[in-house]
Scaffold this motif. Structure first.
Motif, PDB file in Angstrom:
ATOM      1  N   LEU A 105     -34.442 -14.501  32.533  1.00 31.17           N
ATOM      2  CA  LEU A 105     -34.504 -13.804  33.931  1.00 31.17           C
ATOM      3  C   LEU A 105     -33.126 -15.162  33.850  1.00 31.17           C
ATOM      4  CD1 LEU A 105     -37.115 -11.748  35.687  1.00 31.17           C
ATOM      5  CD2 LEU A 105     -35.630 -11.075  33.782  1.00 31.17           C
ATOM      6  N   THR A 106     -32.481 -15.245  34.069  1.00 28.96           N
ATOM      7  CA  THR A 106     -30.898 -15.956  34.606  1.00 28.96           C
ATOM      8  C   THR A 106     -31.830 -16.071  36.037  1.00 28.96           C
ATOM      9  OG1 THR A 106     -29.383 -14.741  32.881  1.00 28.96           O
ATOM     10  CG2 THR A 106     -28.780 -16.576  34.811  1.00 28.96           C
ATOM     11  N   PRO A 110     -31.203 -17.289  39.679  1.00 25.60           N
ATOM     12  CA  PRO A 110     -29.698 -16.317  40.311  1.00 25.60           C
ATOM     13  C   PRO A 110     -29.098 -17.704  40.825  1.00 25.60           C
ATOM     14  CG  PRO A 110     -31.943 -15.805  41.470  1.00 25.60           C
ATOM     15  CD  PRO A 110     -32.098 -16.678  40.167  1.00 25.60           C
ATOM     16  N   ALA A 111     -27.344 -16.511  41.001  1.00 22.44           N
ATOM     17  CA  ALA A 111     -26.496 -17.764  41.572  1.00 22.44           C
ATOM     18  C   ALA A 111     -26.571 -18.468  42.831  1.00 22.44           C
ATOM     19  CB  ALA A 111     -25.292 -16.984  41.139  1.00 22.44           C
ATOM     20  N   PRO A 112     -27.375 -18.361  44.128  1.00 24.57           N
ATOM     21  CA  PRO A 112     -27.070 -19.007  45.171  1.00 24.57           C
ATOM     22  C   PRO A 112     -28.835 -19.966  45.005  1.00 24.57           C
ATOM     23  CG  PRO A 112     -27.518 -16.683  45.520  1.00 24.57           C
ATOM     24  CD  PRO A 112     -27.593 -16.571  44.065  1.00 24.57           C
ATOM     25  N   LEU A 113     -29.675 -20.056  44.003  1.00 21.06           N
ATOM     26  CA  LEU A 113     -29.840 -20.754  44.012  1.00 21.06           C
ATOM     27  C   LEU A 113     -29.998 -22.176  42.411  1.00 21.06           C
ATOM     28  CD1 LEU A 113     -34.282 -19.354  43.564  1.00 21.06           C
ATOM     29  CD2 LEU A 113     -33.195 -21.583  44.922  1.00 21.06           C
ATOM     30  N   ALA A 118     -27.636 -24.049  41.803  1.00 26.09           N
ATOM     31  CA  ALA A 118     -27.201 -24.862  41.353  1.00 26.09           C
ATOM     32  C   ALA A 118     -28.494 -25.916  42.638  1.00 26.09           C
ATOM     33  CB  ALA A 118     -25.720 -25.279  42.929  1.00 26.09           C
ATOM     34  N   VAL A 146     -31.295 -26.578  42.086  1.00 22.27           N
ATOM     35  CA  VAL A 146     -32.357 -25.990  40.777  1.00 22.27           C
ATOM     36  C   VAL A 146     -31.512 -26.525  39.070  1.00 22.27           C
ATOM     37  CG1 VAL A 146     -34.073 -25.379  42.236  1.00 22.27           C
ATOM     38  CG2 VAL A 146     -32.953 -23.677  40.279  1.00 22.27           C
ATOM     39  N   TRP A 206     -32.419 -27.913  36.613  1.00 19.22           N
ATOM     40  CA  TRP A 206     -33.421 -28.141  35.678  1.00 19.22           C
ATOM     41  C   TRP A 206     -33.409 -26.908  35.186  1.00 19.22           C
ATOM     42  CZ3 TRP A 206     -38.135 -26.149  37.304  1.00 19.22           C
ATOM     43  CH2 TRP A 206     -38.106 -26.325  38.545  1.00 19.22           C
ATOM     44  N   LEU A 207     -33.171 -25.905  36.054  1.00 17.13           N
ATOM     45  CA  LEU A 207     -34.099 -24.706  35.578  1.00 17.13           C
ATOM     46  C   LEU A 207     -33.072 -23.724  34.758  1.00 17.13           C
ATOM     47  CD1 LEU A 207     -36.804 -23.013  35.958  1.00 17.13           C
ATOM     48  CD2 LEU A 207     -35.380 -21.460  38.145  1.00 17.13           C
ATOM     49  N   ILE A 226     -36.298 -17.474  33.802  1.00 13.81           N
ATOM     50  CA  ILE A 226     -37.406 -17.225  34.232  1.00 13.81           C
ATOM     51  C   ILE A 226     -38.133 -15.994  34.155  1.00 13.81           C
ATOM     52  CG2 ILE A 226     -38.824 -16.246  36.427  1.00 13.81           C
ATOM     53  CD1 ILE A 226     -36.274 -17.992  37.958  1.00 13.81           C
ATOM     54  N   VAL A 259     -41.477 -13.768  34.083  1.00 12.12           N
ATOM     55  CA  VAL A 259     -42.049 -12.998  34.621  1.00 12.12           C
ATOM     56  C   VAL A 259     -42.680 -12.136  33.868  1.00 12.12           C
ATOM     57  CG1 VAL A 259     -42.983 -11.812  36.816  1.00 12.12           C
ATOM     58  CG2 VAL A 259     -41.174 -13.198  36.547  1.00 12.12           C
ATOM     59  N   LEU A 311     -41.462 -21.043  34.257  1.00 11.07           N
ATOM     60  CA  LEU A 311     -40.646 -21.865  34.503  1.00 11.07           C
ATOM     61  C   LEU A 311     -40.120 -22.251  33.273  1.00 11.07           C
ATOM     62  CD1 LEU A 311     -40.863 -23.054  37.905  1.00 11.07           C
ATOM     63  CD2 LEU A 311     -40.039 -20.978  37.089  1.00 11.07           C
TER      64      LEU A 311
END
Lengths: 142, 119
Positions: free
Chosen positions: B85-86, B88-91, B93, B95, B97-98, B101, B103, B111
């Protein structure tokens, strides 16, 4: 004209979000904490085959942020601008229709990113401006 | 390729991983005499766990490999690309390093680290 809103409760405070932004209301969900993420956006949940950022309104309302392992009884999935967000809350009510003239500048309520409020059953509730919230938390994504 | 091989490290509440094809060598810490290694558990916010401590020599595009420190069980896991899973754009910037994901039902969240942005 009326505005359709969905009331949601967090830490015994009710607020509303525009119903047009709501994609789905889920039960309690497991979420994945991400180190280094802001307290207001502490992790992700999996929804419809993708990862969706969790938006925790706790810190924005002066309450404690969600910690790893915490969960809430409902998760409201909203779509704002080009982003999808998951709002964990403690309760949700059915859609309410609010006359346009009952949407007024916030006077009785005080919540960051809520400049307007509505009154439902005699209870004033802040109307969260999700777009403004997203622009502040993740300006580069909007 | 419909699957990607990941070198997975077990943490108490979730797993984390790097792409296996980026891992050039796995070296017991006592045999490592290179630069100080980057502790991946610290990067992902996981507590340290008991167990063997190893250094992964991780390759990068156009740069020297870097040394990553991991503790405890390390396993190889094949994950369908559709399960990645990509972020999410709001997150994204917040993180860098990630990378992705994963699940899956009945398994701890996984991760996947972006080794190009780690060091």
């Amino acid at each position: 004209m009326t505005l359709s809103v969905i009331p949601a409760k967090l830490h015994d405070v009710w607020f509303v979000v525009p119903a047009s932004a709501v994609q789905e209301i889920l039960g309690e969900q497991r979420w994945v904490p991400i180190a280094g993420a802001p307290a207001e956006m502490p992790g992700v949940i999996a929804w419809r085959g993708r990862a969706v950022a969790v938006l925790d309104l706790g810190p924005l309302s002066g309450n404690a942020a969600m910690a790893a392992g915490d969960s809430r009884r409902r998760v409201v999935i909203v779509h704002v601008d080009d982003a999808t967000l998951a709002l964990p809350v403690e309760g949700v009510r059915e859609v309410q229709e609010v006359p346009d003239d009952a949407v007024r500048p916030a006077h009785l309520t005080r919540l960051r990113h809520a400049t307007m409020e509505v009154e439902l059953d005699g209870v004033p509730m802040p109307l969260i401006d999700l777009g403004d919230l997203l622009r502040v938390l993740a300006p580069q994504s909007t | 390729m419909s699957e990607v091989a990941l070198m997975v490290v077990r943490a108490p509440n979730f797993d984390f991983a790097v792409a296996a094809d980026r891992v050039q060598e796995v070296i017991p810490l006592e045999r490592w005499n290179g630069e100080a290694a980057l502790d991946l558990a610290q990067v992902v916010g996981a507590p340290s766990v008991e167990g063997a401590v190893r250094v992964l020599l991780v390759t990068r595009d156009g740069r020297e490999p870097f040394a990553a420190l991991v503790s405890g069980a390390v396993t190889l896991r094949h994950v369908a690309r559709t399960e990645l899973l990509t972020v999410p754009a709001p997150l994204a910037a917040h993180v860098a390093w990630l990378s992705h994901i994963v699940v899956s039902d009945g398994q701890p969240p996984l991760l996947v680290l972006d080794t190009e942005r780690l060091a």
